[in-house]
Design an enzyme around this catalytic site. Structure first.
Site, PDB file in Angstrom:
ATOM      1  CG  ASN A  15      -1.689   1.244   1.428  1.00 23.26           C
ATOM      2  OD1 ASN A  15      -1.793   2.045   0.496  1.00 23.26           O
ATOM      3  ND2 ASN A  15      -2.259   1.420   2.619  1.00 23.26           N
ATOM      4  CE  LYS A  17       0.461   3.411   4.867  1.00 19.51           C
ATOM      5  NZ  LYS A  17       0.158   3.514   6.295  1.00 19.51           N
ATOM      6  CG  HIS A 102      -5.800   1.851   5.238  1.00 17.87           C
ATOM      7  ND1 HIS A 102      -5.356   2.767   6.166  1.00 17.87           N
ATOM      8  CD2 HIS A 102      -4.759   1.010   5.006  1.00 17.87           C
ATOM      9  CE1 HIS A 102      -4.094   2.498   6.470  1.00 17.87           C
ATOM     10  NE2 HIS A 102      -3.704   1.434   5.787  1.00 17.87           N
ATOM     11  CD  GLU A 104      -2.790   5.407   6.877  1.00 24.43           C
ATOM     12  OE1 GLU A 104      -2.777   5.442   5.626  1.00 24.43           O
ATOM     13  OE2 GLU A 104      -1.855   4.949   7.551  1.00 24.43           O
ATOM     14  CD  GLU A 172      -3.488  -2.662   7.312  1.00 24.92           C
ATOM     15  OE1 GLU A 172      -2.395  -2.941   6.811  1.00 24.92           O
ATOM     16  OE2 GLU A 172      -4.071  -1.591   7.100  1.00 24.92           O
ATOM     17  N   GLY A 178       2.515   2.063  10.740  1.00 23.30           N
ATOM     18  CA  GLY A 178       3.489   3.139  10.617  1.00 23.30           C
ATOM     19  C   GLY A 178       4.235   3.478  11.890  1.00 23.30           C
ATOM     20  CB  SER A 217       5.113  -2.011  11.987  1.00 21.99           C
ATOM     21  OG  SER A 217       4.743  -0.667  12.226  1.00 21.99           O
TER      22      SER A 217
END
Ligand code: PEP
Length: 255
Positions: A15, A17, A102, A104, A172, A178, A217
């Site tokens: 991904n 992003k 996701h 985010e 996730e 991250g 991660s």
């Protein structure tokens, strides 16, 4: 572990992003060129670039084992939704999958489970695989709510007509994305077992073939341990997918 561990070809998806300009296609080409050398046990490999690079990346991937996914889609096939792209447009650009839900997107755009389910259904309508992301926040984990959260998100985010061919679930943990932090392997295994059981409850025995990816991660130095866990059928990789060498090391760990 569930009664009969599923035997499915694993998937490693990158991904990107909101990263990537035309020059980044060189990294995708390096991944593409390395895939034939990985052998028969190689996982499926996908890169999900920003929408601006979908068509170009599809051209890079054409005729190879590399596949292309988008990072989001709108539930509607077309219409007055400035700035959005539909699942049909994603398909038309050469992708075979789209990430939905996701964390985010859930955080930055207030996306709730209902809209995630509509986006996954749109992906299916367009003939795409929906990669549905779920996962708990740090607070939810500390409160002992992780399994309840993933069960609730699954129930509400997954279209009832999903199949092993058109659904991938990505677990996730929000606090692992991250941050360089990962859950203990036993905790990952417990959540994946719970997801598998929930999927079977919703979709029946065919859900044993649904790929459940771990994301958060994943790096070259932890990939082998994470990918060897029961019911972990691959990885969704953010930061480490931007460098071809790191991404290839993770892919090799899944082979
Ligand atoms: C992600 O954004 O899906 C992700 C897993 O990111 P990272 O690997 O950078 O934690």
């Amino acid at each position: 572990m569930t009664d009969a561990p599923s035997r499915v070809r694993s998937l490693v998806a990158g991904n990107w992003k909101m990263n990537g300009l035309e020059a980044s296609l060189n990294a995708a080409a390096a991944v593409r060129d390395a895939l034939p050398g990985l052998g028969a046990n190689a996982p499926g490999v996908m890169i999900c670039p920003p929408a601006t690079l979908l068509t170009a990346l599809a051209a890079v991937a054409a005729g190879s084992a590399l596949t292309v996914g988008a990072q989001d889609c709108h539930p509607a096939p077309s219409g007055a939704h400035t700035g959005d792209i539909s699942a049909e447009m994603v398909k038309d650009a050469g992708a075979s999958a789209v990430i939905v839900g996701h964390s985010e997107r859930r955080a930055d755009h207030g996306e709730l489970d209902r809209i995630v389910r509509e986006k996954a259904a749109a992906a299916h309508r367009a003939g795409l695989t929906a990669i549905v992301c779920i996962g708990e926040t740090k607070g939810e984990r500390l409160a002992g709510l992780t399994l309840d959260v993933v069960r609730r998100q699954l129930r509400a985010s997954i279209p009832s007509a999903s199949t092993a061919a058109n659904l991938v679930v990505a677990y996730e943990p929000v606090w692992a994305i991250g941050t360089g932090l990962t859950p203990k392997p036993a905790d990952v295994a417990e959540v994946h077992e719970t997801i598998r059981k929930s999927l079977i409850g919703h979709l029946g025995e065919a859900a044993r073939g649904v790929r459940i990816l771990y994301g958060g991660s994943v790096k070259p130095d932890n990939a082998r341990e994470l990918l060897a866990l029961p019911d972990v059928n691959g990885a969704l990789v953010g930061g480490a997918s931007l460098k071809a060498d790191d991404f290839l090391a993770i892919i090799a760990a899944a082979a």
